[in-house]
Design a protein around this motif. Structure first.
Motif, short mmCIF file in Angstrom:
data_model
loop_
_atom_site.label_atom_id
_atom_site.label_comp_id
_atom_site.label_asym_id
_atom_site.label_seq_id
_atom_site.Cartn_x
_atom_site.Cartn_y
_atom_site.Cartn_z
N MET A 275 0.84 -1.20 0.00
CA MET A 275 0.00 0.00 0.00
C MET A 275 0.87 1.25 0.00
N GLY A 276 0.39 2.29 -0.67
CA GLY A 276 1.10 3.55 -0.71
C GLY A 276 0.90 4.35 0.57
N TYR A 277 1.63 5.45 0.69
CA TYR A 277 1.61 6.27 1.89
C TYR A 277 0.20 6.81 2.18
N MET A 278 -0.43 7.39 1.16
CA MET A 278 -1.75 7.97 1.39
C MET A 278 -2.78 6.91 1.74
N ALA A 279 -2.68 5.75 1.10
CA ALA A 279 -3.62 4.67 1.41
C ALA A 279 -3.49 4.23 2.87
N LYS A 280 -2.28 4.15 3.36
CA LYS A 280 -2.09 3.79 4.77
C LYS A 280 -2.63 4.88 5.68
N LEU A 281 -2.37 6.12 5.33
CA LEU A 281 -2.85 7.24 6.15
C LEU A 281 -4.37 7.23 6.25
N ARG A 282 -5.02 6.91 5.16
CA ARG A 282 -6.49 6.91 5.13
C ARG A 282 -7.10 5.73 5.85
N ASN A 283 -6.34 4.67 6.07
CA ASN A 283 -6.92 3.43 6.59
C ASN A 283 -6.53 3.09 8.01
N LEU A 284 -6.00 4.05 8.76
CA LEU A 284 -5.60 3.76 10.13
C LEU A 284 -6.77 3.25 10.96
N VAL A 300 4.01 0.48 9.89
CA VAL A 300 3.22 1.56 9.27
C VAL A 300 3.58 2.90 9.90
N ALA A 301 3.65 2.92 11.23
CA ALA A 301 3.98 4.16 11.93
C ALA A 301 5.36 4.67 11.54
N ALA A 302 6.31 3.76 11.37
CA ALA A 302 7.66 4.16 10.98
C ALA A 302 7.66 4.82 9.61
N GLN A 303 6.86 4.30 8.69
CA GLN A 303 6.78 4.91 7.37
C GLN A 303 6.10 6.27 7.43
N LEU A 304 5.03 6.36 8.20
CA LEU A 304 4.31 7.63 8.31
C LEU A 304 5.20 8.74 8.84
N ALA A 305 6.13 8.41 9.72
CA ALA A 305 6.99 9.42 10.36
C ALA A 305 8.32 9.61 9.64
N GLU A 309 9.59 9.89 3.32
CA GLU A 309 8.26 9.45 2.91
C GLU A 309 7.25 10.60 3.00
N VAL A 310 7.36 11.41 4.05
CA VAL A 310 6.46 12.55 4.20
C VAL A 310 6.65 13.52 3.04
N ALA A 311 7.91 13.81 2.71
CA ALA A 311 8.19 14.73 1.61
C ALA A 311 7.68 14.17 0.29
N ARG A 312 7.89 12.87 0.07
CA ARG A 312 7.46 12.25 -1.19
C ARG A 312 5.94 12.21 -1.29
N SER A 313 5.26 12.06 -0.18
CA SER A 313 3.80 11.93 -0.20
C SER A 313 3.10 13.23 -0.56
N GLU A 337 2.10 12.95 14.75
CA GLU A 337 2.70 14.20 15.25
C GLU A 337 3.99 14.51 14.50
N GLN A 338 4.84 13.49 14.34
CA GLN A 338 6.09 13.69 13.61
C GLN A 338 5.82 14.08 12.16
N ALA A 339 4.87 13.40 11.53
CA ALA A 339 4.56 13.69 10.13
C ALA A 339 4.01 15.11 9.97
N LEU A 340 3.13 15.50 10.89
CA LEU A 340 2.58 16.86 10.83
C LEU A 340 3.68 17.90 11.00
N ASN A 341 4.57 17.68 11.95
CA ASN A 341 5.67 18.62 12.15
C ASN A 341 6.58 18.67 10.93
N LEU A 342 6.82 17.54 10.30
CA LEU A 342 7.66 17.53 9.10
C LEU A 342 6.99 18.29 7.96
N SER A 343 5.67 18.18 7.85
CA SER A 343 4.96 18.88 6.79
C SER A 343 4.95 20.38 7.01
N LEU A 344 5.25 20.81 8.23
CA LEU A 344 5.30 22.25 8.57
C LEU A 344 6.72 22.70 8.88
N ALA A 345 7.69 21.92 8.44
CA ALA A 345 9.07 22.15 8.87
C ALA A 345 9.65 23.47 8.40
#
Length: 518
Positions: A275-284, A300-305, A309-313, A337-345
Motif C-alpha cells: 500500500m502507498g503512503y496515502m492509502a495507509k494514512l487513510r486506513n488507520l 506503518v507508523a515508521a513509514q508515516l513518520a 516518505e512525508v516529503a514524497r507523499s 505528530e512527527q509527520a505533521l511537524n515535518l509537513s510544517l518544517a
C-alpha cells in the motif's frame, strides 16, 4: 478523488482605499487580477460550497479570472498553473485552470506556435486518472470537440502515465472516461512495444471485446488476472503479500475479492506492504478495527513518520490532523505528530513578540471538502499554533464576536495543542469582529498575524487597528473577492494550505518584496 470523471502564497495586492464591503459589512478592498486569482485558486476545492459563496458562483469566478489572466498575463499564468499542481499540490484547480487557459487563449485568437498550450496541459496532469479527468471536465462543459492543444497535451500525459499498475489502479468502471476513451480521443504514441500492448489491452476491455488478449509483455496484468482466478477458488491466496504486490492488486480490490471469507486482520496485514503512503494514512481506522498486530502497526507508523516518505507523499498538513482524529487508538499519535511537524518544517523561527489571531467565527466553520471532516478553522488552528511554537514570544487569541486567549505551552506537541484548543472552548462560532479583536489584544507586539477568511465585520478598519509601522500579515483561508486590508506598506496577505507563506515573514520584514512562490 475525481471531481469530473465520475458517473453521477504568497503576498497579494489590493487597492489602498476601501471600494466595497466584506460579506459581513466591513470595509472591503478589491484585489488586482493576479492576487484575486492566486488566493481563490489556493483555497478553492473546485465544486465545493463555502459559507458565503455558492460552489457554482465560486467556480465561475475562477474560470473568469483564469480566462482574463491567460490573455493579459499568459507567461505568469503558465508558471502559476505549473506551481499550483507541483508546488501547492492542488489537482483540480490546476486541471481546470489549464483547460480554461487554453480555451481563453484560443477564443482570443492567440494561437501559440511554440507548443506552450500543449505543454501546460501535459504538465498539470501528474496522476494516471487525470487525463480522463481533464477530458471529462472539458466535454461536460464544452462538448466533444476538443481542441488540438488539449488533445496533444493529454496524449503526452497519457504516454507518460499509462503503465500496467496505473491501469489496474485507475482504469475502473466507475469512470465514464476510461483509459480506452482517452486513447480513442487523443491517439498518444506508445513509448515502446510494451505500451503498445497495454494500449491495445485498454481499448479491448473498454469496448467489451471478448477475451482481451494479454500480451506477454504485460506481466503485471497477467499476474493480476491469475490471482483473481485463483482467489475465486481459494481466497487464501490473497494472504500472500508477494502475490498481491506482483499483481498490482489495490487494497480496494483485495478487500472486495476476500469479502467475509478471510480474517480482516490477516488480509490487511498482507496488503499493507504494497500500500502507498496515502492509502495507509487513510486506513488507520480500518487497521485498528480489523485488529492489525502491533508489530505490523509499528512498520506503518515508521513509514508515516519517515521524513523522506512525508516529503514524497506531498500530503497537506490537514491530512495528518484528519487521520489523527479518525484513528481510534493512540498507537499512531506519535507518528502522526512527527509527520505533521515535518509537513510544517519550513515555518521559520520568528524573533521578538508576535500577536496571532485565529478566526473561529461561524463562516470559518465551513468545510474544505464535501466529507466535512475538517473545517477552515481547523486549518487556521494548525497554522496558528505551529507558528506560535516557532515564535520567540507569542500571544494566541481566538476571535469571533468575542475573544479568548489560548495559553501556549512551550514544548507541547502540536496535536495535543489542537486538542486542548477544542477542549477548552476556543472555537466560538460567532461573528467576525476582527478589528475589535486586534485592538483588544495589540500591546505593542512586533507584528500581527491573522488567520481568517477576511470577512471582517463592520466593527472598524482592520488595517488601522495597529500603527502602520507594525507589520500585519493576513493568512487567507477562503479566497473571497474582498480583502480586509489594503496592500500597502506593512500590510500583506498570504494564501494557501501549505506552510510556504510563513517563510515570507522574515523576508518581507527585511525588505524583500518578492511576490510569488514560482
Amino acid at each position: 478523488m475525481a471531481k469530473f470523471n465520475q458517473k453521477t502564497r504568497t503576498r497579494t495586492k489590493t487597492d489602498i482605499t476601501p471600494d466595497g464591503v466584506t460579506h459581513q459589512g466591513g470595509p472591503g478592498y478589491s484585489r488586482d487580477l493576479k492576487s484575486e486569482l492566486f488566493l481563490l485558486a489556493v483555497t478553492n476545492m473546485v465544486g465545493e460550497q463555502t459559507f458565503y459563496e455558492p460552489a457554482g458562483d465560486r467556480d465561475g469566478r475562477y474560470r473568469e479570472l483564469i480566462a482574463a489572466a491567460a490573455v493579459k498575463h499568459p507567461q505568469w499564468t503558465v508558471r502559476f498553473l505549473r506551481w499550483l499542481r507541483g508546488g501547492a499540490n492542488l489537482r483540480t484547480a490546476s486541471l481546470v485552470g489549464a483547460a480554461e487557459y487554453v480555451r481563453a487563449r484560443l477564443a482570443a485568437g492567440l494561437v501559440n506556435g511554440t507548443g506552450e498550450h500543449r505543454r501546460v496541459v501535459a504538465d498539470v496532469l501528474q496522476r494516471a486518472d487525470e487525463p480522463g479527468e481533464l477530458l471529462a471536465y472539458w466535454t461536460s462543459r464544452y462538448g466533444r470537440a476538443v481542441p488540438k492543444p488539449v488533445k496533444r497535451g493529454v496524449a503526452d500525459a497519457a504516454a507518460r502515465l499509462y503503465t500496467e499498475r496505473n491501469l489496474l489502479k485507475y482504469d475502473t468502471a466507475s469512470h465514464p472516461f476510461r483509459f480506452g476513451d482517452v486513447l480513442d480521443l487523443t491517439h498518444p504514441a506508445p513509448a515502446g512495444p510494451w505500451q503498445g500492448d497495454l494500449f491495445t489491452f485498454a481499448l479491448d476491455r473498454r469496448h467489451n471485446r471478448p477475451e482481451p488478449r494479454v500480451a506477454g509483455s504485460l506481466t503485471t496484468v497477467a499476474a493480476n488476472a491469475a490471482l483473481r482466478a485463483d482467489a475465486a477458488e481459494d481466497p487464501a491466496v490473497l494472504l500472500d503479500p508477494e502475490r498481491l504486490s506482483a499483481a498490482g492488486m489495490t487494497w480496494e480490490d483485495a478487500l472486495s475479492l476476500g469479502g467475509s471469507r478471510l480474517p480482516k486482520d490477516r488480509l490487511w496485514e498482507a496488503m499493507i506492504p504494497s500500500m502507498g503512503y496515502m492509502a495507509k494514512l487513510r486506513n488507520l481506522r480500518n487497521f485498528d478495527q480489523a485488529g492489525v498486530s502491533d508489530e505490523v502497526a509499528a512498520t506503518v507508523a515508521a513509514q508515516l513518520a519517515d521524513p523522506a516518505e512525508v516529503a514524497r507523499s506531498r500530503q497537506l498538513p490537514m491530512r495528518f490532523l484528519s487521520a489523527y482524529r479518525a484513528a481510534p487508538s493512540l498507537r499512531w499519535a506519535w507518528a502522526l505528530e512527527q509527520a505533521l511537524n515535518l509537513s510544517l518544517a519550513s515555518i521559520p523561527e520568528v524573533p521578538g513578540s508576535t500577536l496571532i489571531l485565529i478566526d473561529t467565527s461561524g463562516s470559518m466553520h465551513s468545510a474544505f471538502s464535501k466529507d466535512g471532516t475538517l473545517m477552515r478553522w481547523d486549518a487556521a488552528v494548525i497554522f496558528g499554533l505551529a507558528l506560535a511554537l516557532r515564535c520567540e514570544r507569542a500571544k494566541v487569541v481566538s476571535f469571533s464576536t468575542r475573544t479568548t486567549v489560548f495559553p501556549v505551552e512551550p514544548g507541547e506537541s502540536l496535536l495535543r495543542g489542537i486538542d486542548r484548543f477544542k477542549a477548552k472552548g476556543h472555537f466560538h462560532n460567532g461573528g467576525t469582529n476582527t478589528a475589535s479583536a486586534v485592538r483588544a489584544h495589540f500591546r505593542g507586539q512586533d507584528r500581527v498575524v491573522i488567520l481568517t477568511d477576511e470577512q471582517a465585520s463592520y466593527d472598524g478598519n482592520v488595517s488601522t487597528s495597529v500603527p502602520d509601522t507594525v507589520p500585519l500579515f493576513t493568512w487567507n483561508l477562503a479566497g473571497y473577492r474582498m480583502g480586509h486590508t489594503p496592500q500597502t506598506r506593512n500590510r500583506w496577505t498570504f494564501g494557501g494550505l501549505t506552510d510556504a507563506g510563513f517563510g515570507m515573514i522574515g523576508l518581507l520584514e527585511a525588505g524583500d518584496r518578492s511576490m510569488w512562490p514560482f
